[in-house]
Motif scaffolding. Structure first.
Motif, PDB file in Angstrom:
ATOM      1  N   GLY A   1       1.030  -1.256   0.013  1.00  0.00           N
ATOM      2  CA  GLY A   1      -0.019   0.129   0.039  1.00  0.00           C
ATOM      3  C   GLY A   1       1.118   1.100   0.017  1.00  0.00           C
ATOM      4  O   GLY A   1       0.712   2.110  -0.704  1.00  0.00           O
ATOM      5  N   ILE A   2       1.810   1.150   0.825  1.00  0.00           N
ATOM      6  CA  ILE A   2       2.692   2.434   0.825  1.00  0.00           C
ATOM      7  C   ILE A   2       3.466   2.607  -0.538  1.00  0.00           C
ATOM      8  O   ILE A   2       3.649   3.856  -0.759  1.00  0.00           O
ATOM      9  N   GLU A   3       4.168   1.401  -1.166  1.00  0.00           N
ATOM     10  CA  GLU A   3       4.652   1.675  -2.388  1.00  0.00           C
ATOM     11  C   GLU A   3       3.820   2.257  -3.328  1.00  0.00           C
ATOM     12  O   GLU A   3       3.971   3.218  -4.277  1.00  0.00           O
ATOM     13  N   GLN A   4       2.439   1.834  -3.213  1.00  0.00           N
ATOM     14  CA  GLN A   4       1.421   2.363  -4.498  1.00  0.00           C
ATOM     15  C   GLN A   4       1.336   3.849  -3.911  1.00  0.00           C
ATOM     16  O   GLN A   4       1.365   4.599  -4.947  1.00  0.00           O
TER      17      GLN A   4
ATOM     18  N   ARG B   1      20.570  26.128  -0.122  1.00  0.00           N
ATOM     19  CA  ARG B   1      19.033  26.553  -0.369  1.00  0.00           C
ATOM     20  C   ARG B   1      18.132  25.794   0.457  1.00  0.00           C
ATOM     21  O   ARG B   1      18.680  24.526   0.451  1.00  0.00           O
ATOM     22  N   ILE B   2      17.307  26.151   1.136  1.00  0.00           N
ATOM     23  CA  ILE B   2      16.417  25.284   2.045  1.00  0.00           C
ATOM     24  C   ILE B   2      15.088  25.247   1.611  1.00  0.00           C
ATOM     25  O   ILE B   2      14.550  26.456   1.319  1.00  0.00           O
ATOM     26  N   PHE B   3      14.308  24.353   1.470  1.00  0.00           N
ATOM     27  CA  PHE B   3      13.047  24.239   1.040  1.00  0.00           C
ATOM     28  C   PHE B   3      12.223  23.714   2.164  1.00  0.00           C
ATOM     29  O   PHE B   3      12.478  22.405   2.543  1.00  0.00           O
ATOM     30  N   ARG B   4      10.874  24.257   2.407  1.00  0.00           N
ATOM     31  CA  ARG B   4      10.058  23.842   3.661  1.00  0.00           C
ATOM     32  C   ARG B   4       9.185  22.763   3.088  1.00  0.00           C
ATOM     33  O   ARG B   4       8.031  22.985   3.127  1.00  0.00           O
ATOM     34  N   VAL B   5       9.768  21.567   2.598  1.00  0.00           N
ATOM     35  CA  VAL B   5       8.723  20.480   2.186  1.00  0.00           C
ATOM     36  C   VAL B   5       9.476  19.302   2.684  1.00  0.00           C
ATOM     37  O   VAL B   5      10.410  19.047   2.865  1.00  0.00           O
ATOM     38  N   GLY B   6       8.416  18.209   2.662  1.00  0.00           N
ATOM     39  CA  GLY B   6       9.021  16.778   3.204  1.00  0.00           C
ATOM     40  C   GLY B   6       8.450  15.740   2.504  1.00  0.00           C
ATOM     41  O   GLY B   6       7.590  15.945   1.714  1.00  0.00           O
ATOM     42  N   GLY B   7       8.367  14.487   3.124  1.00  0.00           N
ATOM     43  CA  GLY B   7       7.801  13.293   2.778  1.00  0.00           C
ATOM     44  C   GLY B   7       8.198  12.970   1.346  1.00  0.00           C
ATOM     45  O   GLY B   7       9.191  13.513   0.863  1.00  0.00           O
TER      46      GLY B   7
ATOM     47  N   PRO C   1      18.048  10.636   6.308  1.00  0.00           N
ATOM     48  CA  PRO C   1      17.159   9.793   6.999  1.00  0.00           C
ATOM     49  C   PRO C   1      15.677  10.173   6.754  1.00  0.00           C
ATOM     50  O   PRO C   1      15.448  11.465   6.420  1.00  0.00           O
ATOM     51  N   GLY C   2      14.670   9.340   6.966  1.00  0.00           N
ATOM     52  CA  GLY C   2      13.318   9.689   6.893  1.00  0.00           C
ATOM     53  C   GLY C   2      12.493   8.770   7.042  1.00  0.00           C
ATOM     54  O   GLY C   2      12.985   7.478   7.292  1.00  0.00           O
ATOM     55  N   ASN C   3      11.211   8.783   7.144  1.00  0.00           N
ATOM     56  CA  ASN C   3      10.364   7.507   7.551  1.00  0.00           C
ATOM     57  C   ASN C   3      10.028   6.770   6.378  1.00  0.00           C
ATOM     58  O   ASN C   3      10.900   6.817   5.440  1.00  0.00           O
TER      59      ASN C   3
ATOM     60  N   THR D   1      10.979   4.761   0.990  1.00  0.00           N
ATOM     61  CA  THR D   1      10.491   4.048  -0.217  1.00  0.00           C
ATOM     62  C   THR D   1      10.588   5.061  -1.395  1.00  0.00           C
ATOM     63  O   THR D   1      10.941   4.583  -2.492  1.00  0.00           O
ATOM     64  N   ALA D   2      10.237   6.377  -1.445  1.00  0.00           N
ATOM     65  CA  ALA D   2      10.587   7.178  -2.336  1.00  0.00           C
ATOM     66  C   ALA D   2      11.771   7.274  -2.837  1.00  0.00           C
ATOM     67  O   ALA D   2      12.359   6.918  -4.047  1.00  0.00           O
ATOM     68  N   LYS D   3      12.828   7.095  -1.989  1.00  0.00           N
ATOM     69  CA  LYS D   3      14.144   7.093  -2.193  1.00  0.00           C
ATOM     70  C   LYS D   3      14.770   5.888  -3.085  1.00  0.00           C
ATOM     71  O   LYS D   3      15.244   5.970  -3.958  1.00  0.00           O
ATOM     72  N   LYS D   4      14.053   4.783  -2.696  1.00  0.00           N
ATOM     73  CA  LYS D   4      14.370   3.527  -3.317  1.00  0.00           C
ATOM     74  C   LYS D   4      13.642   3.641  -4.750  1.00  0.00           C
ATOM     75  O   LYS D   4      14.303   3.081  -5.732  1.00  0.00           O
TER      76      LYS D   4
END
Lengths: 431, 431
Positions: free
Chosen positions: B28-31, B182-188, B211-213, B218-221
């Motif tokens: 589900g997360i991958e989708q 530069r820094i952007f205030r976005v995540g996930g 690092p991240g949740n 999953t997004a990095k992969k």
């Protein structure tokens, strides 16, 4: 061969087609490969033998899956002495180059009260995937196994499929020359899965390197994390930069040496000289008809080949940096003068006496190179791929007294109280 | 805390539970992540702002997505001078260590008639992912951005989510100290996708580290290949090897410093001394009740903690090599005597004055380390992660004459005629 200019209205679109010729892995293949991996994990050898029977039409059992010493010796004896000598020369030259990449373990004594350092050690066991059939290249064996052995890898395991039981003696000879420890006659996603997870016959490895078809590449991507893998290679490419110097016939030959690999290969020339552009186009046409692999090369040239006329070498270098080619030939009068302007490339071939084919076999550097623009961030396969590192930290009591306060305070501002206490409990002792 | 022996009948099963505590990515997360990536690729900023509004309850536009200079300065001014000084000390020490990892470009003149070499150059642009909320660690910023800057990366882009618009001043201060551009205030997953593919506001990078949740991991992969990524980190772990020397209170504190990270963290002691095993178990119990993060640490200790009594240090070292721990403490009287027996570990902490926490902040080595047994083949994050290499080959006419025959013959036996011709056409010229 199409001749373009950067200023052509359709240039970006035409080029995007070349850049995007690598296909995404079709969903169906991924599902098939996932099933094969699950099957190998669950049933080990039984699954491995069944899949080999199905895909390679070869019946194996625990006694025959590994290539025997006698078979390897027979292969070496069957190979012509000249071929044996050539492969040995290549292996030695590859070893000399990769030895220069060696990183040493170090320990820093810059500070009186603590030591830091880095251990560099070879991997315990590496798996080398070697394709079978028509793409069975002994040079691939050397380019993967020699660096592994130079790095000091404990055990090098090779897998090579033998469809219908047919072995390639040059591949087995290259494995012997390179010092491969064990060879298993399996291939495809099932071989990758066997290396990643181990079966009763095939030992589990720490890293898998080597080229393969889309099933092999997909399997490598899926087992990544369980083991390490080398880069995921896309279709191959060459970019030649030319300033009008040199021979059109040589440049055309180099473009064709790339194009003959497969239909998705890309061969591009950027030249500052309009006459050279025309001469190379004519030469490519002429030489194409001389090739036994004419059909493949023609398809590659027609679909993914191009000759581009640039205003100057700056424009050519900027284009090269944009596409970050796997192979880059600086077919110019002063290649070392141009080199500093090149930011991204897998391997760079300098001047008119350095055909890319030299790098494929025995110049010394690895022929496994980042493709499809990934030279922006990936590096050639190297000794680094066959070692891993560990950090070392050693504080004396004085070092902990000097730096402990800062450690405690940073831990505290991160809300990690137990981190802080692991220091404070040590320091309060003496007080 | 459970006390085990390697000879216990259930030992392997009990330990497998600890080793396999990292979960596979749920389908589900991958989708979900695949959809987020596709959305960012297709709609750029518009998708990025919508997703940020949804997940972080924060309305952004092209004017506000980037953190302004004034905001960063205000954050630095708001931080206590002592915290600023501590972070600066950490940054400097990390820089000193990583500078020692520098690999130089080299060119070999071993042979008279050809040159080979290797260019080592920094990546053009790197993205650093920094988690927001409670796990917003300034040390993470330093451990990723400092090596990137030491490597000479052209531009370091950081993303950090600010749920409800709340920024962490220590994180912004660490970014300033480390030289983040530069820094952007976005995540996930949306931030990872924006870095990998670029949007109107966020520039495309060559590599993403940090690092991240599970969504970020999953997004990095999934974007791996489009860009490079650092390793995919699983839950964290520590193994302490002890020979009966030292203080139970210190060892217990170190185990707890790992356990407080999260419920999946694992803390294991192997000691050759039965009395120490009992004493550490008692200390862990006692110290647990002192911790503000008691609930997390207790869950980790209960589920994935263990104290194992070993026959001798050989048995302890063999166990350590089997699990290849992320963090390994050699809490023994002679740690350098034991070191050669350790084959796999992310970072090794030597002796009783070196708590693992020292390595988390400012000893110098990176705190991003291979987890879950991957120290068998992965290395700590290092300067190498922020550079890429290119091979160089330069033949003279004499070099090609000397080696051309072998190149042609190997190409021919591989069936690559055009490769052979790219050499023979050059050599036939002079004859």
């Amino acid at each position: 061969m199409q001749i373009l200019k950067f200023s052509d209205p359709g240039f970006d679109g035409a080029f995007r087609r070349i850049e995007q010729r690598a296909e995404d892995i079709p969903e169906g293949i991924e599902q098939t490969v996932k099933q094969i991996i699950a099957d190998i994990r669950q049933r080990g050898d039984a699954a491995l033998f069944e899949l080999t029977a199905r895909f390679d039409r070869l019946q194996l059992d625990a006694g025959s899956v590994e290539v025997s010493e006698a078979e390897i010796e027979a292969a070496c004896a069957a190979v012509e002495p000249q071929a044996y000598a050539d492969l040995k020369l290549a292996a030695e030259r590859i070893a000399v180059y990769h030895r220069k990449q060696k990183q040493e373990t170090w320990l820093s004594t810059d500070e009186d009260d603590l030591l830091v350092g880095q251990l560099v050690r070879p991997l315990d066991r590496v798996g080398i995937y070697v394709p079978g059939g028509k793409a069975a290249y002994p040079s691939s064996v050397l380019m993967n196994a020699v660096p592994a052995k130079v790095a000091g890898v404990g055990e090098v395991i090779m897998t090579v499929p033998m469809p219908d039981g047919v072995a390639n003696p040059h591949v087995l000879t290259a494995a012997r020359i390179a010092g491969v420890d064990r060879i298993f006659r399996v291939g495809g996603a099932q071989a990758v899965a066997a290396l990643a997870y181990g079966t009763e016959s095939v030992p589990r490895v720490d890293k898998i390197t080597g080229p393969g078809n889309i099933y092999v590449a997909t399997a490598k991507k899926l087992v990544f994390g369980q083991v390490d893998i080398d880069m995921i290679a896309g279709p191959s490419e060459i970019l030649v930069i030319n300033d009008g110097s040199g021979e059109a016939a040589h440049i055309a030959a180099d473009l064709l040496s790339q194009a003959e690999h497969d239909e998705l290969a890309s061969a591009v020339l950027v030249t500052t000289c309009r006459e050279m552009a025309a001469a190379v186009a004519a030469e490519v046409d002429r030489q194409l008809s001389e090739l036994t692999r004419e059909a493949i090369a023609r398809s590659s040239i027609d679909n993914y080949g191009a000759i581009i006329v640039a205003r100057d070498l700056d424009e050519a270098a900027a284009f090269s940096n944009r596409i970050a080619p796997e192979h880059l030939e600086l077919a110019v009068a002063d290649p070392f003068g141009l080199l500093p302007r090149i930011r991204h490339a897998g391997a760079i071939f300098m001047g008119h006496n350095t055909p890319e084919a030299a790098g494929d076999y025995l110049a010394g550097p690895n022929h496994t190179l980042p493709t499809g623009g990934t030279a922006r961030f990936f590096s050639p396969l190297s000794l680094d791929d066959y070692v891993k590192k560990s950090s070392i930290v050693s504080f004396s009591r004085a070092g902990l007294e000097r730096l402990g306060g800062a450690i405690e305070r940073i831990a505290t501002l991160e809300g990690l109280e137990a981190h802080a206490k692991s220091v404070s409990k040590r320091l309060e002792k003496k007080s």
